[in-house]
Write a protein that holds these residues in place. Structure first.
Motif, PDB file in Angstrom:
ATOM      1  N   UNK A 196      46.649  36.812  43.815  1.00 54.00           N
ATOM      2  CA  UNK A 196      45.357  36.662  43.148  1.00 54.00           C
ATOM      3  C   UNK A 196      45.025  37.876  42.269  1.00 54.00           C
ATOM      4  N   UNK A 197      45.365  39.071  42.728  1.00 53.31           N
ATOM      5  CA  UNK A 197      45.111  40.271  41.921  1.00 53.31           C
ATOM      6  C   UNK A 197      46.033  40.315  40.699  1.00 53.31           C
ATOM      7  N   UNK A 198      47.251  39.829  40.860  1.00 52.50           N
ATOM      8  CA  UNK A 198      48.156  39.734  39.713  1.00 52.50           C
ATOM      9  C   UNK A 198      47.574  38.782  38.673  1.00 52.50           C
ATOM     10  N   UNK A 199      46.962  37.692  39.127  1.00 50.99           N
ATOM     11  CA  UNK A 199      46.311  36.754  38.214  1.00 50.99           C
ATOM     12  C   UNK A 199      45.104  37.412  37.534  1.00 50.99           C
ATOM     13  N   UNK A 200      44.367  38.227  38.271  1.00 51.44           N
ATOM     14  CA  UNK A 200      43.235  38.960  37.675  1.00 51.44           C
ATOM     15  C   UNK A 200      43.728  39.899  36.581  1.00 51.44           C
ATOM     16  N   UNK A 201      44.827  40.593  36.838  1.00 49.64           N
ATOM     17  CA  UNK A 201      45.398  41.499  35.835  1.00 49.64           C
ATOM     18  C   UNK A 201      45.814  40.718  34.596  1.00 49.64           C
ATOM     19  N   UNK A 202      46.352  39.521  34.784  1.00 52.60           N
ATOM     20  CA  UNK A 202      46.765  38.692  33.649  1.00 52.60           C
ATOM     21  C   UNK A 202      45.564  38.253  32.808  1.00 52.60           C
ATOM     22  N   UNK A 203      44.398  38.123  33.414  1.00 55.58           N
ATOM     23  CA  UNK A 203      43.172  37.800  32.675  1.00 55.58           C
ATOM     24  C   UNK A 203      42.713  39.015  31.870  1.00 55.58           C
ATOM     25  N   UNK A 204      42.751  40.182  32.490  1.00 52.71           N
ATOM     26  CA  UNK A 204      42.174  41.392  31.893  1.00 52.71           C
ATOM     27  C   UNK A 204      43.038  42.023  30.800  1.00 52.71           C
ATOM     28  N   UNK A 205      44.344  41.973  30.945  1.00 50.74           N
ATOM     29  CA  UNK A 205      45.244  42.648  30.014  1.00 50.74           C
ATOM     30  C   UNK A 205      45.065  42.201  28.562  1.00 50.74           C
ATOM     31  N   UNK A 206      45.033  40.901  28.248  1.00 50.96           N
ATOM     32  CA  UNK A 206      44.849  40.517  26.847  1.00 50.96           C
ATOM     33  C   UNK A 206      43.463  40.850  26.299  1.00 50.96           C
ATOM     34  N   UNK A 207      42.533  41.195  27.186  1.00 51.07           N
ATOM     35  CA  UNK A 207      41.183  41.572  26.766  1.00 51.07           C
ATOM     36  C   UNK A 207      41.051  43.079  26.545  1.00 51.07           C
ATOM     37  N   UNK A 208      42.175  43.798  26.607  1.00 47.45           N
ATOM     38  CA  UNK A 208      42.159  45.228  26.329  1.00 47.45           C
ATOM     39  C   UNK A 208      41.944  46.115  27.535  1.00 47.45           C
ATOM     40  N   UNK A 209      42.150  45.566  28.718  1.00 49.24           N
ATOM     41  CA  UNK A 209      42.022  46.356  29.940  1.00 49.24           C
ATOM     42  C   UNK A 209      43.407  46.604  30.521  1.00 49.24           C
ATOM     43  N   UNK A 210      43.632  47.808  30.998  1.00 48.06           N
ATOM     44  CA  UNK A 210      44.871  48.139  31.702  1.00 48.06           C
ATOM     45  C   UNK A 210      44.586  47.986  33.186  1.00 48.06           C
ATOM     46  N   UNK A 211      45.358  47.134  33.853  1.00 45.05           N
ATOM     47  CA  UNK A 211      45.132  46.844  35.268  1.00 45.05           C
ATOM     48  C   UNK A 211      46.409  47.109  36.048  1.00 45.05           C
ATOM     49  N   UNK A 212      46.356  48.106  36.917  1.00 45.64           N
ATOM     50  CA  UNK A 212      47.518  48.484  37.712  1.00 45.64           C
ATOM     51  C   UNK A 212      47.286  48.129  39.173  1.00 45.64           C
ATOM     52  N   UNK A 213      48.296  47.519  39.790  1.00 48.15           N
ATOM     53  CA  UNK A 213      48.210  47.091  41.181  1.00 48.15           C
ATOM     54  C   UNK A 213      48.671  48.222  42.093  1.00 48.15           C
ATOM     55  N   UNK A 214      47.833  48.554  43.068  1.00 50.39           N
ATOM     56  CA  UNK A 214      48.132  49.603  44.049  1.00 50.39           C
ATOM     57  C   UNK A 214      47.995  49.065  45.455  1.00 50.39           C
ATOM     58  N   UNK A 215      48.548  49.817  46.399  1.00 47.06           N
ATOM     59  CA  UNK A 215      48.362  49.513  47.815  1.00 47.06           C
ATOM     60  C   UNK A 215      47.589  50.675  48.410  1.00 47.06           C
ATOM     61  N   UNK A 216      46.471  50.365  49.034  1.00 48.81           N
ATOM     62  CA  UNK A 216      45.589  51.397  49.563  1.00 48.81           C
ATOM     63  C   UNK A 216      45.563  51.429  51.074  1.00 48.81           C
ATOM     64  N   UNK A 217      44.416  51.807  51.585  1.00 51.05           N
ATOM     65  CA  UNK A 217      44.221  51.926  53.034  1.00 51.05           C
ATOM     66  C   UNK A 217      44.530  50.601  53.717  1.00 51.05           C
ATOM     67  N   UNK A 218      45.073  50.695  54.883  1.00 52.84           N
ATOM     68  CA  UNK A 218      45.449  49.526  55.688  1.00 52.84           C
ATOM     69  C   UNK A 218      46.349  48.571  54.927  1.00 52.84           C
TER      70      UNK A 218
END
Length: 159
Positions: free
Chosen positions: A126-148
């Motif tokens: 789902x986050x990968x899909x969110x990044x695919x929405x944001x990238x063509x709109x001029x946003x850089x979206x990087x996926x990270x792994x955080x706490x837990x």
């Protein structure tokens, strides 16, 4: 027609960030409100980004100054559902949550849901899909792994 997170004017449109209650308006009314708001944002981009080859692909100054609202609006306009919480802060719906990032001008996007909803199992997709929405709109979206070991996107205007 008050939406989540609007503390400025009763009845004014506010993008759903995933930290407020579910919308109380019918889904088709909410979809129309989002469509109008996103259309306005697209028009702002066209009018203010006159030197860009594709003005619609560059965040406007308003978006850079209010990235949480801008990212939330873009996701909701693309049909990605926001999460929601009840009056006690418990998650009641599975979807995106947008909040200010650790650095100024950045945004953190998470995929959250009620306990036992399976949100953690679908967060990467789902986050990968969110990044695919944001990238063509001029946003850089990087996926990270955080706490837990939970994944999240760090989003900022592309350079």
């Amino acid at each position: 027609m008050t939406a989540e997170g609007d503390t400025q004017r009763p009845g004014a449109f506010a993008a759903a960030t995933g930290d407020g209650p579910a919308s109380s308006v019918p889904p088709e009314v909410r979809a129309a409100e989002v469509r109008v708001a996103f259309g306005g944002l697209t028009q702002i981009r066209r009018l203010t980004n006159t030197t860009a080859p594709d003005p619609a692909a560059v965040p406007a100054d308003w978006e850079r100054n209010q990235p949480v609202r801008a990212v939330a609006l873009a996701l909701e306009a693309a049909g990605v559902p926001p999460s929601a919480v009840d009056g006690e802060g418990r998650r009641t719906a599975t979807g995106f949550r947008v909040a200010a990032g650790e650095r100024p001008g950045t945004v953190r996007v998470e995929w959250l849901g009620p306990h036992g909803s399976g949100a953690a199992q679908e967060e990467e997709r789902r986050l990968t899909a969110c990044a695919a929405v944001l990238t063509p709109l001029g946003w850089e979206a990087l996926l990270y792994r955080g706490a837990r070991r939970r994944r999240f996107l760090e989003v900022e205007p592309a350079r």
